[in-house]
Write an enzyme that holds these catalytic residues in place. Structure first.
Site, short mmCIF file in Angstrom:
data_model
loop_
_atom_site.label_atom_id
_atom_site.label_comp_id
_atom_site.label_asym_id
_atom_site.label_seq_id
_atom_site.Cartn_x
_atom_site.Cartn_y
_atom_site.Cartn_z
N GLY A 9 0.83 -1.20 0.00
CA GLY A 9 0.00 0.00 0.00
C GLY A 9 0.86 1.26 0.00
O GLY A 9 0.45 2.31 0.48
N GLY A 11 1.73 3.20 -2.34
CA GLY A 11 1.46 4.22 -3.36
C GLY A 11 0.67 5.41 -2.85
O GLY A 11 0.64 6.46 -3.50
N ASP A 56 -2.01 -7.61 -6.55
CA ASP A 56 -3.17 -7.68 -5.66
C ASP A 56 -2.81 -8.69 -4.57
O ASP A 56 -2.79 -9.90 -4.81
CB ASP A 56 -4.42 -8.12 -6.43
CG ASP A 56 -5.64 -8.19 -5.50
OD1 ASP A 56 -5.48 -8.11 -4.27
OD2 ASP A 56 -6.76 -8.34 -6.03
N SER A 133 -5.44 -1.17 13.37
CA SER A 133 -6.29 0.02 13.56
C SER A 133 -6.82 0.04 14.99
O SER A 133 -6.98 -1.01 15.63
CB SER A 133 -7.47 -0.04 12.60
OG SER A 133 -8.42 0.96 12.92
N TYR A 143 -14.64 -4.81 9.73
CA TYR A 143 -13.31 -4.19 9.58
C TYR A 143 -12.52 -4.33 10.89
O TYR A 143 -11.37 -4.75 10.90
CB TYR A 143 -13.46 -2.73 9.17
CG TYR A 143 -12.18 -1.94 9.15
CD1 TYR A 143 -11.22 -2.15 8.16
CD2 TYR A 143 -11.90 -0.99 10.14
CE1 TYR A 143 -10.04 -1.43 8.15
CE2 TYR A 143 -10.73 -0.25 10.12
CZ TYR A 143 -9.80 -0.47 9.13
OH TYR A 143 -8.62 0.25 9.11
N ALA A 146 -11.49 -7.87 11.49
CA ALA A 146 -10.37 -8.27 10.62
C ALA A 146 -9.06 -7.71 11.18
O ALA A 146 -8.05 -8.43 11.26
CB ALA A 146 -10.60 -7.76 9.20
N LYS A 147 -9.07 -6.46 11.59
CA LYS A 147 -7.85 -5.87 12.14
C LYS A 147 -7.46 -6.57 13.45
O LYS A 147 -6.27 -6.76 13.74
CB LYS A 147 -8.03 -4.37 12.37
CG LYS A 147 -8.14 -3.55 11.07
CD LYS A 147 -6.89 -3.66 10.21
CE LYS A 147 -6.81 -2.56 9.16
NZ LYS A 147 -5.68 -2.75 8.23
#
Ligand SMILES: NC(=O)c1ccc[n+]([C@@H]2O[C@H](COP(=O)([O-])OP(=O)(O)OC[C@H]3O[C@@H](n4cnc5c(N)ncnc54)[C@H](OP(=O)(O)O)[C@@H]3O)[C@@H](O)[C@H]2O)c1
Length: 239
Positions: A9, A11, A56, A133, A143, A146-147
């Site tokens: 990530g 970019g 990906d 997070s 979310y 998952a974190k």
């Protein structure tokens, strides 16, 4: 000697700032993401030591293919790629898609790459830093779940890498502006609402998180492993 650093990530947002920090220190940095034009632009801006790699990370075939291009020795791996799906239709199919999607976007992107390059991590010096997070600790549905899974995985990873002298740690940011994460949802009113939840009275910026990542990746942090470094202006403690 310059270290080989991989920032997923890299970019945009936090990842790009992390990559900038390592590049400024003279390290060789590979930035990984799905959008070629974004990566090429970032690499051009960050300087000659930064190389774009399109992949990906939720796709095992793409990760396997990327192994040909990734450095044979990796000193620092920063698992920063991740995102959150906010739109969701009604019904259990949409629910399943959202939970699976958040797991793939935030957990599998880190797990697939780390497990695939595990043998390339430099013994005695290697560093893995994964970005989770505050949501892992205070909810936020699929979310956050998952974190939170990254936290459990990191503990396992640290135990596995420890005998080789390689550390594995987490940085868990609170709200960070200046990235693509929130899009238009982070308007002035939302910034002010979230800033009010912190002890410092402001939300974070990518440099705040990059400093934490950079520290955990430094040679000096060699006796810190399996940890979660919260970087949220005191939001977790609350007022
Ligand atoms: N901003 C915040 O408030 C905040 C707070 C806590 C945690 N975080 C976490 O911080 C990390 C960085 O987020 P950010 O705020 O900097 O947002 P961002 O600008 O959207 O950065 C996410 C990066 O991940 C890449 N990415 C996403 N899925 C990928 C995949 N499957 N394969 C490869 N690359 C992928 C994206 O590039 P492509 O789209 O080109 O693939 C993008 O460059 C994320 O893990 C996020 O969950 C952010």
């Amino acid at each position: 000697m310059a270290r080989n650093v991989v920032v997923t990530g890299g970019g945009t947002g936090i990842g790009r700032t992390v990559a900038r920090r390592f590049a400024a220190a003279g390290e060789r940095v590979v930035i990984v993401g799905r959008r070629r034009e974004v990566l090429v632009r970032a690499a051009a801006e960050l300087g000659p030591g930064v190389t774009p790699l399109v992949c990906d990370l939720a796709d095992p075939d793409a990760v396997e293919a990327a192994l040909e291009t990734l450095p044979a020795r990796i000193d620092v791996l920063v698992n920063n790629a991740g995102s959150r799906e906010t739109a969701m239709g009604p019904g259990p199919h949409a629910l399943l898609a959202r939970w699976r999607g958040d797991f793939e976007r935030n957990v599998m992107t880190a797990v697939l790459l780390t497990e695939s390059v595990r043998d390339r991590l430099t013994p005695g010096e290697g560093r893995v830093v994964t970005v989770s997070s505050i949501a892992a600790l205070r909810g936020a549905g699929s979310y956050g779940a998952a974190k939170a899974a990254l936290h459990a995985w990191n503990h396992f990873l640290a135990a596995q890498l420890g005998p080789s002298g390689i550390t594995a740690n987490i940085v868990a940011p609170g709200t960070v502006a200046g990235t693509e994460f929130f899009g238009p949802r982070l308007d002035e009113a939302e910034v002010s609402r979230r800033a009010g939840r912190t002890l410092l009275g402001r939300i974070g910026d990518p440099d705040d998180v990059a400093a934490a990542v950079y520290f955990l990746a430094s040679p000096e942090a060699g006796y810190i492993t399996g940890e979660i470094l919260n970087c949220n202006g005191g939001e977790l403690l609350g007022r």
